[in-house]
Design a protein around this motif. Sequence first.
Motif, PDB file in Angstrom:
ATOM      1  N   SER A  36     -10.309  -4.292   2.212  1.00 22.67           N
ATOM      2  CA  SER A  36      -9.411  -3.646   3.155  1.00 22.67           C
ATOM      3  C   SER A  36      -7.988  -3.751   2.633  1.00 22.67           C
ATOM      4  O   SER A  36      -7.046  -3.336   3.293  1.00 22.67           O
ATOM      5  N   ALA A  37      -7.830  -4.297   1.435  1.00 19.83           N
ATOM      6  CA  ALA A  37      -6.516  -4.491   0.830  1.00 19.83           C
ATOM      7  C   ALA A  37      -5.941  -3.167   0.346  1.00 19.83           C
ATOM      8  O   ALA A  37      -6.651  -2.166   0.215  1.00 19.83           O
ATOM      9  N   GLU A  38      -4.645  -3.206   0.073  1.00 21.63           N
ATOM     10  CA  GLU A  38      -3.953  -2.030  -0.451  1.00 21.63           C
ATOM     11  C   GLU A  38      -3.371  -2.341  -1.825  1.00 21.63           C
ATOM     12  O   GLU A  38      -3.138  -3.494  -2.163  1.00 21.63           O
ATOM     13  N   ILE A  39      -3.111  -1.302  -2.571  1.00 22.01           N
ATOM     14  CA  ILE A  39      -2.462  -1.427  -3.873  1.00 22.01           C
ATOM     15  C   ILE A  39      -0.992  -1.748  -3.618  1.00 22.01           C
ATOM     16  O   ILE A  39      -0.280  -0.974  -2.976  1.00 22.01           O
TER      17      ILE A  39
ATOM     18  N   SER B 298      -5.371   2.370  -0.294  1.00 17.21           N
ATOM     19  CA  SER B 298      -6.447   1.383  -0.126  1.00 17.21           C
ATOM     20  C   SER B 298      -7.152   1.162  -1.460  1.00 17.21           C
ATOM     21  O   SER B 298      -7.248   2.074  -2.290  1.00 17.21           O
ATOM     22  N   VAL B 299      -7.642  -0.036  -1.651  1.00 20.05           N
ATOM     23  CA  VAL B 299      -8.350  -0.366  -2.892  1.00 20.05           C
ATOM     24  C   VAL B 299      -9.594   0.502  -3.059  1.00 20.05           C
ATOM     25  O   VAL B 299      -9.817   1.042  -4.152  1.00 20.05           O
ATOM     26  N   PRO B 300     -10.420   0.704  -2.019  1.00 19.74           N
ATOM     27  CA  PRO B 300     -11.594   1.575  -2.221  1.00 19.74           C
ATOM     28  C   PRO B 300     -11.211   2.995  -2.658  1.00 19.74           C
ATOM     29  O   PRO B 300     -11.877   3.581  -3.511  1.00 19.74           O
ATOM     30  N   SER B 301     -10.124   3.534  -2.091  1.00 22.72           N
ATOM     31  CA  SER B 301      -9.666   4.864  -2.479  1.00 22.72           C
ATOM     32  C   SER B 301      -9.218   4.881  -3.939  1.00 22.72           C
ATOM     33  O   SER B 301      -9.537   5.811  -4.693  1.00 22.72           O
ATOM     34  N   ALA B 302      -8.477   3.861  -4.353  1.00 23.32           N
ATOM     35  CA  ALA B 302      -8.017   3.771  -5.739  1.00 23.32           C
ATOM     36  C   ALA B 302      -9.195   3.638  -6.697  1.00 23.32           C
ATOM     37  O   ALA B 302      -9.213   4.262  -7.762  1.00 23.32           O
ATOM     38  N   LEU B 303     -10.183   2.844  -6.323  1.00 23.07           N
ATOM     39  CA  LEU B 303     -11.370   2.677  -7.174  1.00 23.07           C
ATOM     40  C   LEU B 303     -12.177   3.963  -7.264  1.00 23.07           C
ATOM     41  O   LEU B 303     -12.809   4.237  -8.290  1.00 23.07           O
TER      42      LEU B 303
END
Length: 70
Positions: A10-13, A30-35
């Motif tokens: 749930s972290a952010e860049i 969001s980390v999932p979006s970046a990944l």
Amino acid sequence: HSLDTKTSYSAEIASCNYVARSYGIKNGESVPSALAKCPNLILLPYEFEKYKEISEQVYIILAKHCDNIE
């Protein structure tokens, strides 16, 4: 020390370099979006204690040479 990129975050860049930006990754994303944009993205953990220690050292150096620090 690295992060397990298979885990859901749930972290952010907090910050990203120009290479990451070339994939469309932005600070605050969001980390999932970046990944999803870059599956090989390398995530680094925060090192709050180290940041605090170094910022205190910088402040001490500045205080020796400046009358007013804002």
